[in-house]
Scaffold this active site. Structure first.
Site, PDB file in Angstrom:
ATOM      1  N   GLU A  80      -8.428  43.247  26.147  1.00 33.69           N
ATOM      2  CA  GLU A  80      -8.503  44.159  27.197  1.00 33.69           C
ATOM      3  C   GLU A  80      -8.552  45.645  26.898  1.00 33.69           C
ATOM      4  OE1 GLU A  80      -9.889  42.974  29.696  1.00 33.69           O
ATOM      5  OE2 GLU A  80      -9.425  40.906  29.782  1.00 33.69           O
ATOM      6  N   ARG A  90      -6.830  37.774  44.473  1.00 35.57           N
ATOM      7  CA  ARG A  90      -7.858  36.797  45.216  1.00 35.57           C
ATOM      8  C   ARG A  90      -7.085  35.570  45.664  1.00 35.57           C
ATOM      9  NH1 ARG A  90      -8.304  32.777  41.212  1.00 35.57           N
ATOM     10  NH2 ARG A  90      -7.470  33.275  39.247  1.00 35.57           N
ATOM     11  N   CYS A 143      -2.191  40.329  36.006  1.00 35.83           N
ATOM     12  CA  CYS A 143      -2.507  40.466  34.688  1.00 35.83           C
ATOM     13  C   CYS A 143      -3.130  41.928  34.663  1.00 35.83           C
ATOM     14  CB  CYS A 143      -3.740  39.530  34.110  1.00 35.83           C
ATOM     15  SG  CYS A 143      -3.158  37.837  33.647  1.00 35.83           S
ATOM     16  N   HIS A 167      -6.239  38.543  27.190  1.00 36.11           N
ATOM     17  CA  HIS A 167      -6.365  37.290  27.874  1.00 36.11           C
ATOM     18  C   HIS A 167      -6.857  36.294  27.092  1.00 36.11           C
ATOM     19  CE1 HIS A 167      -7.129  39.132  31.937  1.00 36.11           C
ATOM     20  NE2 HIS A 167      -6.053  38.364  32.348  1.00 36.11           N
TER      21      HIS A 167
END
Length: 215
Positions: A80, A90, A143, A167
């Site tokens: 990332e 979510r 994250c 990730h």
């Protein structure tokens, strides 16, 4: 005498109904790697993850903070590049909290770039035959909070550690419960993290390259 470089390597506890989290399953196997790696499991909660990270970093003073998280649906090791100052959950976290439209750090910068050499790390993984990519979106869940928070923390610490986030895909036993989802075997994940640690122990200089995805 050359000082030993310390890497604080973090993974997460299981979340979202999963019995395991590949990030911690891999990270815990690197505890003590080359006498440099300190493995830490973070809670998958908005309220506690950064507090645990900050407390540990201040106590151990690592030179590098490398956080690892699960990204179901991704097929490669995703390095990332950017964490944004936004939480849009979510699903609820492990304390049942589901914040929306909140900043990671009130009044903080809009975003932070990873200070790890992500292009060089991607090249090292690909040379080892491990699928890898640079990602420009870490999402808006815990994250991303940890990526942004780790960079914000590192910028404030007096010894100036480098910080970033990776990730990783589901493990095969997880993917079996999610038809069509890619996976990566645990030995490959462990090998990938070892390669990343080796590269970081060798230095944090970056290379020139053009690559990346926003997923």
């Amino acid at each position: 005498m050359v000082a030993l470089v310390k890497i604080l390597l973090t993974g997460f506890e299981p979340f979202g109904g999963e019995a395991i989290n590949p990030s911690w399953e891999a990270v815990k196997q690197l505890a003590g790697y080359k006498d440099s790696v300190i493995s830490l499991m973070l809670p998958c909660t908005f309220a506690q993850s950064l507090a645990v990270l900050g407390q540990t970093a201040r106590a151990l003073e690592p030179d590098i903070i490398l956080c690892v998280g699960q990204a179901g649906g991704r097929a490669a090791i995703s390095l990332e590049k950017v964490g944004i100052n936004l939480i849009e959950a979510r699903i609820p976290d492990n304390q049942g909290q589901q914040p929306s439209g909140q900043p990671v750090v009130a009044g903080g910068p809009t975003a932070y770039f990873s200070t790890l050499p992500v292009k060089r790390l991607r090249a090292a993984l690909e040379t080892a035959g491990i699928p890898a990519e640079i990602s420009y979106s870490a999402g808006t869940y815990v994250c991303n909070q940890v990526l942004y928070g780790a960079c914000h923390l590192a910028a404030a610490l007096p010894w100036g550690p480098k910080a970033g986030f990776v990730h990783i895909p589901y493990l095969p036993e997880q993917a079996a419960r999610h038809p069509g989802s890619p996976s990566m075997a645990l030995p490959t994940l462990v090998a990938a993290l070892k390669r990343l640690c080796d590269e970081l122990l060798a230095g944090t200089t970056e290379i020139e390259a053009v690559a990346g995805t926003t997923h």
